[in-house]
Motif scaffolding. Structure first.
Motif, mmCIF file in Angstrom:
data_model
loop_
_atom_site.group_PDB
_atom_site.id
_atom_site.type_symbol
_atom_site.label_atom_id
_atom_site.label_comp_id
_atom_site.label_asym_id
_atom_site.label_seq_id
_atom_site.Cartn_x
_atom_site.Cartn_y
_atom_site.Cartn_z
ATOM 1 N N PRO A 2 0.900 -1.125 0.068
ATOM 2 C CA PRO A 2 0.116 0.031 -0.003
ATOM 3 C C PRO A 2 0.835 1.345 -0.003
ATOM 4 O O PRO A 2 1.951 1.559 0.381
ATOM 5 N N PHE A 3 0.331 2.269 -0.681
ATOM 6 C CA PHE A 3 0.901 3.676 -0.681
ATOM 7 C C PHE A 3 -0.097 4.747 -0.413
ATOM 8 O O PHE A 3 -1.213 4.598 -1.020
ATOM 9 N N ILE A 4 0.089 5.541 0.702
ATOM 10 C CA ILE A 4 -0.814 6.485 0.997
ATOM 11 C C ILE A 4 -0.228 7.900 0.664
ATOM 12 O O ILE A 4 0.910 8.284 1.462
ATOM 13 N N ASP A 5 -0.800 8.640 -0.314
ATOM 14 C CA ASP A 5 -0.286 9.729 -0.722
ATOM 15 C C ASP A 5 -1.220 10.909 -0.089
ATOM 16 O O ASP A 5 -2.332 11.070 -0.470
ATOM 17 N N SER A 6 -0.639 11.692 0.867
ATOM 18 C CA SER A 6 -1.324 12.555 1.533
ATOM 19 C C SER A 6 -1.046 14.098 1.269
ATOM 20 O O SER A 6 0.225 14.419 1.558
ATOM 21 N N LYS A 7 -1.849 14.966 0.973
ATOM 22 C CA LYS A 7 -1.614 16.382 0.482
ATOM 23 C C LYS A 7 -2.579 17.011 1.319
ATOM 24 O O LYS A 7 -3.771 16.829 1.438
ATOM 25 N N PHE A 50 -7.365 24.664 -3.019
ATOM 26 C CA PHE A 50 -8.539 25.265 -3.008
ATOM 27 C C PHE A 50 -9.710 24.446 -3.117
ATOM 28 O O PHE A 50 -9.710 23.305 -3.898
ATOM 29 N N PHE A 51 -10.771 24.391 -2.322
ATOM 30 C CA PHE A 51 -12.102 23.593 -2.351
ATOM 31 C C PHE A 51 -13.216 24.468 -2.401
ATOM 32 O O PHE A 51 -13.362 25.503 -1.620
ATOM 33 N N ARG A 52 -13.918 24.203 -3.356
ATOM 34 C CA ARG A 52 -15.242 24.980 -3.721
ATOM 35 C C ARG A 52 -14.987 26.377 -3.783
ATOM 36 O O ARG A 52 -15.640 27.410 -3.470
ATOM 37 N N PHE A 61 -6.290 16.054 0.410
ATOM 38 C CA PHE A 61 -6.483 14.970 -0.490
ATOM 39 C C PHE A 61 -5.687 13.879 -0.197
ATOM 40 O O PHE A 61 -4.591 14.073 -0.066
ATOM 41 N N ILE A 62 -6.352 12.630 0.148
ATOM 42 C CA ILE A 62 -5.472 11.649 0.579
ATOM 43 C C ILE A 62 -5.977 10.522 -0.638
ATOM 44 O O ILE A 62 -7.204 10.078 -0.969
ATOM 45 N N ALA A 63 -4.849 9.785 -1.108
ATOM 46 C CA ALA A 63 -5.219 8.864 -2.127
ATOM 47 C C ALA A 63 -4.306 7.373 -1.659
ATOM 48 O O ALA A 63 -3.244 7.563 -1.049
ATOM 49 N N TYR A 98 -10.996 14.668 0.278
ATOM 50 C CA TYR A 98 -11.422 13.720 -0.495
ATOM 51 C C TYR A 98 -10.471 12.742 -0.416
ATOM 52 O O TYR A 98 -8.999 12.891 -0.222
ATOM 53 N N ILE A 99 -10.921 11.441 -0.379
ATOM 54 C CA ILE A 99 -10.154 10.286 -0.479
ATOM 55 C C ILE A 99 -10.410 9.410 -1.418
ATOM 56 O O ILE A 99 -11.537 9.317 -1.790
ATOM 57 N N LYS A 100 -9.366 9.190 -2.303
ATOM 58 C CA LYS A 100 -9.515 8.313 -3.452
ATOM 59 C C LYS A 100 -8.589 6.919 -3.201
ATOM 60 O O LYS A 100 -7.785 6.873 -2.799
ATOM 61 N N TYR A 101 -9.306 5.857 -3.787
ATOM 62 C CA TYR A 101 -8.573 4.533 -3.633
ATOM 63 C C TYR A 101 -8.446 4.004 -5.225
ATOM 64 O O TYR A 101 -9.122 4.208 -6.091
ATOM 65 N N ALA A 102 -7.370 3.413 -5.306
ATOM 66 C CA ALA A 102 -6.855 2.673 -6.611
ATOM 67 C C ALA A 102 -6.198 1.372 -6.298
ATOM 68 O O ALA A 102 -5.292 1.323 -5.285
ATOM 69 N N ALA A 103 -6.708 0.490 -7.047
ATOM 70 C CA ALA A 103 -6.176 -1.014 -6.867
ATOM 71 C C ALA A 103 -5.589 -1.526 -8.081
ATOM 72 O O ALA A 103 -6.226 -1.021 -9.141
ATOM 73 N N SER A 104 -4.496 -2.019 -8.138
ATOM 74 C CA SER A 104 -3.645 -2.326 -9.301
ATOM 75 C C SER A 104 -2.899 -3.464 -9.321
ATOM 76 O O SER A 104 -2.466 -3.863 -8.099
#
Length: 114
Positions: A2-7, A50-52, A61-63, A98-104
């Protein structure tokens, strides 16, 4: 893998980064087969976000990227936990994340692909 990319838009302290690292290491176990022993984390802070159309409120933003198949039930639990962690540690409101998930199945490590 797993990799968590947090901004995040807020400036973090070394103590906050340590707490995030520790709590994300525990949280990743909510996804079956994942553990801190393979977890890589990028904690980018003080980002111009920036949001909204606004840039004043703390924002994240967390991926979450994993090797393998998606697990929507585990991702649901992970979203609740990430929301809690970033709220408690950095004061970011749930409606500013925002939290985004990706599986590869295409993932390389140590000079080879899995």
């Amino acid at each position: 893998m797993p990799f968590i990319d947090s901004k995040v838009s807020v400036k973090t302290t070394p103590e906050q980064r340590k707490e995030l690292k520790e709590r994300l290491g525990q949280a990743i176990a909510l996804i079956p087969g994942k553990s801190e022993s393979w977890l890589m984390i990028d904690l980018a802070d003080d980002q111009n976000m920036f949001f909204r159309g606004e840039g004043e409120a703390p924002t994240a933003f967390i991926a979450v990227n994993i090797y393998g198949d998606p697990n929507p039930a585990a991702f649901e639990k992970m979203t609740a936990e990430l929301t809690k962690i970033y709220g408690e540690v950095l004061g970011i409101a749930p409606d500013h994340m925002y939290i985004k998930y990706a599986a590869s199945h295409d993932w390389g490590w140590n000079g080879n692909n899995f």
